[in-house]
Write a protein that holds these residues in place. Structure first.
Motif, PDB file in Angstrom:
ATOM      1  N   ALA A   1       0.832  -1.209   0.000  1.00  0.00           N
ATOM      2  CA  ALA A   1       0.000   0.000   0.000  1.00  0.00           C
ATOM      3  C   ALA A   1       0.865   1.256   0.000  1.00  0.00           C
ATOM      4  N   SER A   2       1.968   1.229   0.727  1.00  0.00           N
ATOM      5  CA  SER A   2       2.807   2.429   0.864  1.00  0.00           C
ATOM      6  C   SER A   2       3.399   2.882  -0.465  1.00  0.00           C
ATOM      7  N   LEU A   3       3.505   1.973  -1.429  1.00  0.00           N
ATOM      8  CA  LEU A   3       4.088   2.305  -2.732  1.00  0.00           C
ATOM      9  C   LEU A   3       3.133   3.104  -3.610  1.00  0.00           C
ATOM     10  N   ILE A   4       1.842   3.106  -3.251  1.00  0.00           N
ATOM     11  CA  ILE A   4       0.856   3.851  -4.041  1.00  0.00           C
ATOM     12  C   ILE A   4       0.643   5.199  -3.359  1.00  0.00           C
ATOM     13  N   ALA A   5       1.749   5.859  -3.041  1.00  0.00           N
ATOM     14  CA  ALA A   5       1.698   7.101  -2.276  1.00  0.00           C
ATOM     15  C   ALA A   5       1.524   8.303  -3.197  1.00  0.00           C
ATOM     16  N   PHE A   6       0.838   9.311  -2.657  1.00  0.00           N
ATOM     17  CA  PHE A   6       0.681  10.601  -3.334  1.00  0.00           C
ATOM     18  C   PHE A   6       1.628  11.618  -2.680  1.00  0.00           C
ATOM     19  N   PRO A   7       1.889  12.734  -3.353  1.00  0.00           N
ATOM     20  CA  PRO A   7       2.780  13.750  -2.762  1.00  0.00           C
ATOM     21  C   PRO A   7       2.271  14.224  -1.400  1.00  0.00           C
ATOM     22  N   GLY A   8       3.198  14.394  -0.469  1.00  0.00           N
ATOM     23  CA  GLY A   8       2.866  14.953   0.833  1.00  0.00           C
ATOM     24  C   GLY A   8       2.312  13.962   1.843  1.00  0.00           C
ATOM     25  N   GLU A   9       2.219  12.690   1.488  1.00  0.00           N
ATOM     26  CA  GLU A   9       1.663  11.696   2.411  1.00  0.00           C
ATOM     27  C   GLU A   9       2.782  11.134   3.290  1.00  0.00           C
ATOM     28  N   LYS A  10       3.039  11.827   4.390  1.00  0.00           N
ATOM     29  CA  LYS A  10       4.136  11.418   5.278  1.00  0.00           C
ATOM     30  C   LYS A  10       3.907  10.034   5.854  1.00  0.00           C
ATOM     31  N   VAL A  11       2.644   9.707   6.162  1.00  0.00           N
ATOM     32  CA  VAL A  11       2.364   8.404   6.768  1.00  0.00           C
ATOM     33  C   VAL A  11       2.713   7.263   5.823  1.00  0.00           C
ATOM     34  N   MET A  12       2.607   7.495   4.530  1.00  0.00           N
ATOM     35  CA  MET A  12       2.980   6.462   3.561  1.00  0.00           C
ATOM     36  C   MET A  12       4.499   6.274   3.528  1.00  0.00           C
ATOM     37  N   GLU A  13       5.236   7.364   3.647  1.00  0.00           N
ATOM     38  CA  GLU A  13       6.689   7.257   3.701  1.00  0.00           C
ATOM     39  C   GLU A  13       7.115   6.483   4.946  1.00  0.00           C
ATOM     40  N   GLU A  14       6.482   6.799   6.072  1.00  0.00           N
ATOM     41  CA  GLU A  14       6.793   6.100   7.310  1.00  0.00           C
ATOM     42  C   GLU A  14       6.442   4.620   7.199  1.00  0.00           C
ATOM     43  N   ALA A  15       5.321   4.326   6.568  1.00  0.00           N
ATOM     44  CA  ALA A  15       4.906   2.931   6.395  1.00  0.00           C
ATOM     45  C   ALA A  15       5.895   2.168   5.522  1.00  0.00           C
ATOM     46  N   GLU A  16       6.401   2.817   4.482  1.00  0.00           N
ATOM     47  CA  GLU A  16       7.357   2.152   3.594  1.00  0.00           C
ATOM     48  C   GLU A  16       8.662   1.845   4.329  1.00  0.00           C
ATOM     49  N   ILE A  17       9.149   2.805   5.093  1.00  0.00           N
ATOM     50  CA  ILE A  17      10.404   2.592   5.829  1.00  0.00           C
ATOM     51  C   ILE A  17      10.240   1.465   6.843  1.00  0.00           C
ATOM     52  N   PHE A  18       9.154   1.543   7.639  1.00  0.00           N
ATOM     53  CA  PHE A  18       8.922   0.521   8.656  1.00  0.00           C
ATOM     54  C   PHE A  18       8.781  -0.862   8.031  1.00  0.00           C
ATOM     55  N   SER A  19       7.941  -0.980   7.031  1.00  0.00           N
ATOM     56  CA  SER A  19       7.649  -2.297   6.454  1.00  0.00           C
ATOM     57  C   SER A  19       8.851  -2.884   5.714  1.00  0.00           C
ATOM     58  N   THR A  20       9.654  -2.035   5.087  1.00  0.00           N
ATOM     59  CA  THR A  20      10.846  -2.536   4.396  1.00  0.00           C
ATOM     60  C   THR A  20      11.808  -3.187   5.390  1.00  0.00           C
ATOM     61  N   ILE A  21      12.078  -2.506   6.483  1.00  0.00           N
ATOM     62  CA  ILE A  21      12.985  -3.048   7.497  1.00  0.00           C
ATOM     63  C   ILE A  21      12.409  -4.341   8.080  1.00  0.00           C
ATOM     64  N   TYR A  22      11.123  -4.314   8.412  1.00  0.00           N
ATOM     65  CA  TYR A  22      10.467  -5.477   9.020  1.00  0.00           C
ATOM     66  C   TYR A  22      10.538  -6.692   8.103  1.00  0.00           C
ATOM     67  N   LEU A  23      10.223  -6.502   6.831  1.00  0.00           N
ATOM     68  CA  LEU A  23      10.175  -7.628   5.895  1.00  0.00           C
ATOM     69  C   LEU A  23      11.560  -8.193   5.610  1.00  0.00           C
ATOM     70  N   LYS A  24      12.553  -7.328   5.538  1.00  0.00           N
ATOM     71  CA  LYS A  24      13.914  -7.819   5.303  1.00  0.00           C
ATOM     72  C   LYS A  24      14.388  -8.651   6.485  1.00  0.00           C
ATOM     73  N   GLU A  25      14.039  -8.206   7.687  1.00  0.00           N
ATOM     74  CA  GLU A  25      14.393  -8.995   8.868  1.00  0.00           C
ATOM     75  C   GLU A  25      13.637 -10.318   8.898  1.00  0.00           C
ATOM     76  N   ALA A  26      12.366 -10.289   8.494  1.00  0.00           N
ATOM     77  CA  ALA A  26      11.559 -11.513   8.489  1.00  0.00           C
ATOM     78  C   ALA A  26      12.123 -12.539   7.518  1.00  0.00           C
ATOM     79  N   LEU A  27      12.619 -12.082   6.381  1.00  0.00           N
ATOM     80  CA  LEU A  27      13.177 -13.009   5.393  1.00  0.00           C
ATOM     81  C   LEU A  27      14.382 -13.766   5.934  1.00  0.00           C
ATOM     82  N   LEU A  28      15.087 -13.152   6.868  1.00  0.00           N
ATOM     83  CA  LEU A  28      16.256 -13.817   7.454  1.00  0.00           C
ATOM     84  C   LEU A  28      15.866 -14.917   8.428  1.00  0.00           C
TER      85      LEU A  28
END
Length: 626
Positions: free
Chosen positions: A224-251
């Motif tokens: 969902a975070s990848l379908i972000a519009f300009p100025g949507e800070k919560v989407m940027e935060e969601a992308e950062i959080f979920s990227t870190i979480y998923l990379k750790e989960a893959l390990l």
């Protein structure tokens, strides 16, 4: 050939003459001699680097070539391809399955029906729509998809949704999947719903125990975070959080279909994702998801249909690819040794973003136009001399077969192939649009050639423009406009003038797409281009404007700029209440995704031996096992 000869030539061409049709063009094309002068024979100086060699051609002119690798796809190999999936029996089986899957979906959509209960009716609807789209079979179920999403949207509120319409607590998984899916279909949904899933410290909260269900929530949050519009800070935060979480989960989790799904989504995201490639990968995942393990869902019917559809289209791909390969072999292109031959790769990209069997003209037109553009790129950037380029530019603006007579031998065939291909596509577009669209194509082509001419002059003089001046020209010279305009006009979608203005120049969508692709390409190709004497790039021009900056600074700045522009592009495609429907803009957007995919790891235009070769094999050459 001196530049002084251009002036009388242009003045002669200014006499008005009626444009000729394809019969005269073909007649002149047949008169053009075999281009033996283009078969480069001897090297006279060492290469500037491995990327550039100076050679003397048979006309005695010292020229530069870029040492691109040769065509990877021999015509004899292409013509030898065969598949059984074009047989009537497979089509009949697919039609039967389409009917059966519609029954399955409709039974899911029945309110209070046997297969769906109030606790998860919203999640089930979103999940079936998501899976059908990822499997590449959604074109058969447009009405069912709309019915499901209308139902979900009727329960949407500012705090998101739960798994079911009667849920007391909203659910991150369902809300994130709903936000993504509804937004992609043009429903006005705000990303503010994600604020409900933060803890008191303003951070997204998840269970410390990484169960498959918890990971699935975060996976859909990332999507969902990848379908972000300009100025949507919560989407940027969601992308950062979920990227870190998923990379750790893959390990931590074992290698399985679910881990492969996560890896695929992290690698390709949305803008680099190609629908057919996703379908091929998701076929191996679907059915393994816990949400579909209920026997009443009859996942095997859906999976069988997806596999059949993949292979039936594969049989059409082979027919189209054989036509394209023969077009290339029988043309002057196969005789030219200096340019990149990427017709098969371009066809693959086209067939990865449009799998509708009715859109052959789009796929073949896309491949032909972009192959032509690549040959022109290699002429203007390296092989052509300045006086020759002036002549070719003038010939394009005159737009008449007789213009070829004034060109060097190697350019004559290229010019006539350009002329004939543009006319061929204009005829196809007229069938679809009910009007002559040739002037649109000519305007786009002239702007494209002018941008090439400007870059050629920069290379010749060693001039380095400002970043702004470079990008203003570079977003045109990338070729997005000429490669998009004519192919989309061959679709069965009406493009009246007011809609075309929202897609073609000077639309914001066109401007954004050209800028994104030019900058993304520069990040991967500027070093090789610099070694060929092509100093101008987004990186070098940024460093000129900012003398204290390093290459790393420039790349960081451009990456951030691309990410910002991508959000603007998302808005241009998906903004609610637009006068132009998403369906009218989608192909233009998907063409950007195709080329963005090329730049995922390297300059995929120039180096296709690796990832792009695998893409051809996976999505065009090889069927999926039934």
């Amino acid at each position: 050939m001196a530049l002084l000869s251009v002036a009388p030539l242009v003045s002669t061409w200014c006499v008005d003459k009626p444009l000729v049709g394809s019969s005269e063009a073909k007649a002149l094309l047949r008169k053009i001699p075999t281009l033996e002068m283009c078969r480069l024979t001897k090297s006279v100086t060492p290469s500037i680097s491995m990327c550039l060699t100076t050679t003397v051609s048979d006309d005695g002119v010292q020229r530069r070539i870029a040492n691109h690798h040769s065509n990877l796809w021999d015509d004899n190999f292409i013509q030898s391809l065969s598949t059984p999936y074009g047989a009537t029996a497979y089509h009949e089986r697919a039609q039967k399955l389409i009917g059966e899957v519609k029954v399955i979906i409709n039974s899911i959509l029945v309110e209070d029906g046997e297969l769906i209960t109030a606790p998860n009716d919203l999640l089930q609807r979103l999940s079936i729509v998501d899976s059908i789209e990822r499997l590449g079979i959604d074109r058969h179920f447009k009405n069912e998809i709309k019915s499901a999403l209308d139902y979900v949207y009727s329960y949407w509120n500012e705090k998101g949704i739960g798994c079911g319409r009667d849920s007391v607590v909203n659910d991150l998984n369902t809300t994130a999947l709903g936000l993504r899916t509804l937004r992609l279909h043009g429903y006005p949904v705000s990303s503010d719903v994600l604020e409900q899933f933060k803890d008191q410290n303003g951070q997204f909260a998840c269970s410390a125990i990484q169960t498959e269900g918890e990971i699935k929530k975060v996976l859909n949050l990332f999507r969902a975070s990848l379908i972000a519009f300009p100025g949507e800070k919560v989407m940027e935060e969601a992308e950062i959080f979920s990227t870190i979480y998923l990379k750790e989960a893959l390990l931590k989790i074992p290698v399985c279909s679910f881990s492969r799904e996560i890896a695929y989504v992290l690698e390709y995201g949305w803008h680099m994702n190609l629908p057919r490639l996703e379908a091929r990968n998701y076929i191996d995942v679907f059915g393994q998801d816990a949400i579909y393990l209920t026997p009443n869902m009859r996942t095997q019917k859906i999976l069988e249909l997806a596999k059949l559809e993949f292979n039936i289209f594969h049989s059409l791909q082979q027919k189209e690819l054989k036509h394209l390969s023969r077009w290339w072999k029988d043309s002057v292109f196969s005789q030219l040794t200096f340019p990149r031959h990427r017709h098969v790769e371009y066809y693959t990209l086209a067939s990865c973003i449009d799998i509708d069997p009715q859109h052959s003209s789009f796929r073949l037109g896309f491949a032909k136009i972009f192959h032509l553009a690549t040959v022109l790129d290699d002429i203007y950037d390296t092989f052509g001399m300045m006086d020759e380029l002036e002549l070719f530019t003038a010939a394009v603006k005159r737009w008449h077969p007789s213009a070829a007579e004034w060109l060097p031998e190697y350019m004559k065939g290229v010019y006539m192939m350009l002329y004939e291909t543009v006319y061929e596509m204009a005829r196809e577009a007229e069938k679809s649009q009910g009007r002559d669209t040739l002037n649109y194509a000519r305007q786009a082509l002239e702007a494209y050639i002018d941008s090439y001419m400007k870059e050629a002059k920069w290379i010749s003089s060693g001039f380095l423009p400002t970043f702004e001046e470079y990008l203003d020209n570079g977003k045109v010279s990338f070729g997005y406009r000429i490669g998009t305009l004519q192919p989309i006009l061959t679709l069965g979608i009406p493009f009246p003038h007011h809609i075309l203005q929202e897609i073609d120049f000077p639309s914001r969508l066109n401007d954004l797409a050209g800028s994104i692709l030019r900058l993304k390409g520069d990040i991967h190709s500027y070093q090789a281009e610099r070694s060929r004497g092509e100093e101008s790039s987004g990186i070098s021009c940024y460093m000129k404007d900012n003398p204290e900056s390093t290459e790393e600074d420039a790349v960081t700045y451009i990456n951030a700029m691309v990410n910002r522009l991508l959000k603007e592009l998302n808005w241009e495609l998906l903004k609610p209440h637009s006068n132009v429907p998403i369906t009218s803009k989608k192909h233009a957007f998907d063409i950007l995704r195709a080329f963005y995919h090329l730049y995922k790891d390297r300059d995929g235009f120039s180096v296709t031996r690796n990832e792009i070769r695998n893409l051809v094999m996976t999505t065009v050459i090889e069927p999926v096992p039934l």
